[in-house]
Design a protein around this motif. Structure first.
Motif, PDB file in Angstrom:
ATOM      1  N   GLY A  16      21.914  16.448  -6.286  1.00 50.82           N
ATOM      2  CA  GLY A  16      21.781  17.874  -6.528  1.00 50.82           C
ATOM      3  C   GLY A  16      20.749  18.256  -7.558  1.00 50.82           C
ATOM      4  O   GLY A  16      20.377  19.424  -7.637  1.00 50.82           O
ATOM      5  N   LEU A  17      20.283  17.308  -8.370  1.00 54.57           N
ATOM      6  CA  LEU A  17      19.257  17.655  -9.370  1.00 54.57           C
ATOM      7  C   LEU A  17      17.891  17.773  -8.701  1.00 54.57           C
ATOM      8  O   LEU A  17      17.550  17.005  -7.805  1.00 54.57           O
ATOM      9  N   THR A  18      17.116  18.731  -9.185  1.00 50.81           N
ATOM     10  CA  THR A  18      15.752  18.898  -8.689  1.00 50.81           C
ATOM     11  C   THR A  18      14.777  18.237  -9.644  1.00 50.81           C
ATOM     12  O   THR A  18      14.974  18.249 -10.856  1.00 50.81           O
ATOM     13  N   LEU A  19      13.732  17.672  -9.075  1.00 48.03           N
ATOM     14  CA  LEU A  19      12.747  16.913  -9.843  1.00 48.03           C
ATOM     15  C   LEU A  19      11.354  17.349  -9.453  1.00 48.03           C
ATOM     16  O   LEU A  19      11.045  17.474  -8.264  1.00 48.03           O
ATOM     17  N   GLU A  49      14.795  15.988  -2.823  1.00 49.16           N
ATOM     18  CA  GLU A  49      13.400  15.597  -2.551  1.00 49.16           C
ATOM     19  C   GLU A  49      12.471  16.201  -3.602  1.00 49.16           C
ATOM     20  O   GLU A  49      12.420  17.434  -3.759  1.00 49.16           O
ATOM     21  N   PRO A  50      11.752  15.378  -4.350  1.00 46.83           N
ATOM     22  CA  PRO A  50      10.915  15.901  -5.440  1.00 46.83           C
ATOM     23  C   PRO A  50       9.750  16.763  -4.958  1.00 46.83           C
ATOM     24  O   PRO A  50       9.213  16.540  -3.877  1.00 46.83           O
ATOM     25  N   THR A  51       9.388  17.716  -5.772  1.00 45.85           N
ATOM     26  CA  THR A  51       8.153  18.469  -5.592  1.00 45.85           C
ATOM     27  C   THR A  51       7.061  17.660  -6.273  1.00 45.85           C
ATOM     28  O   THR A  51       7.187  17.319  -7.449  1.00 45.85           O
ATOM     29  N   VAL A  52       6.004  17.328  -5.549  1.00 49.13           N
ATOM     30  CA  VAL A  52       4.902  16.533  -6.096  1.00 49.13           C
ATOM     31  C   VAL A  52       3.634  17.378  -6.105  1.00 49.13           C
ATOM     32  O   VAL A  52       3.258  17.958  -5.091  1.00 49.13           O
TER      33      VAL A  52
END
Length: 156
Positions: A16-19, A49-52
Motif C-alpha cells: 500500500g505504500l507509494t514510492l 508500482e513506483p513512479t520513476v
C-alpha cells in the motif's frame, strides 16, 4: 570499504505504500543497474508500482524528489557522481546531499540518498548491485526509504 558494519537488510512489508524514484541519465550503465535493483526491492517489499522519473544529472535530483515527496510515501534518488580533476565533484555532492535532506525535512517524507559519490568507475560498479558487486545501493535505498515511511506511519 563502505558498507562495513551495515545491518542485515530486512525487507519490510510495504503493501500500500507509494514510492517515487528519481534517477539520473549520467553514468547510465551504473544508474540503470541501480534502478533495476531499486525496482526489485520495491516489488520484494510489495510497495505500489513506483513512479520513476529520469533527470539529466544529480543537481536536478532534489527538485524532482520534492515533487515526488508531495505525492508519495517515500522517495529514492539514484545517481553516480565520479570525482574528476576539479572542485566540481565537491560542489555537486554537497548540493545534492543538502538538497535531498532539505526535501525530506520540509516535506516530512523519507528521501533515500542513493547517489554514489566515488573516485572512479570501479568503485561505482562495486556499489551498484551487479552480480559481482560488493554492495547494492539501489536496493538498499528503497528498503531504507520504505522502512522510514513505515516508521512514520506507525506514529499515527
Amino acid at each position: 570499504m563502505a558498507g562495513h558494519g551495515a545491518p542485515e537488510i530486512k525487507v519490510p512489508d510495504a503493501s500500500g505504500l507509494t514510492l517515487g524514484i528519481v534517477a539520473t541519465d549520467w553514468n547510465a550503465e551504473i544508474v540503470d543497474q541501480m534502478l533495476a535493483r531499486a525496482l526489485d526491492a520495491a516489488a520484494d517489499a510489495k510497495a505500489v508500482e513506483p513512479t520513476v522519473i529520469r533527470v539529466a544529472g544529480s543537481v536536478e535530483l532534489p527538485v524532482v524528489a520534492q515533487a515526488l515527496a508531495r505525492r508519495c510515501d517515500a522517495v529514492v534518488a539514484l545517481g553516480t557522481v565520479i570525482r574528476g580533476g576539479t572542485a566540481h565533484f565537491e560542489y555537486v555532492c554537497k548540493s545534492v546531499t543538502e538538497g535531498l535532506t532539505r526535501v525530506a525535512l520540509d516535506e516530512s517524507t523519507p528521501v533515500a540518498h542513493g547517489v554514489l559519490t566515488v573516485d572512479d568507475q570501479e568503485q561505482a560498479r562495486a556499489r551498484a548491485g551487479f552480480a559481482d558487486s560488493t554492495e547494492d545501493k539501489g536496493y538498499e535505498a528503497v528498503i531504507a526509504a520504505l522502512g522510514a515511511a513505515l516508521a512514520i506511519r506507525s506514529l499515527g
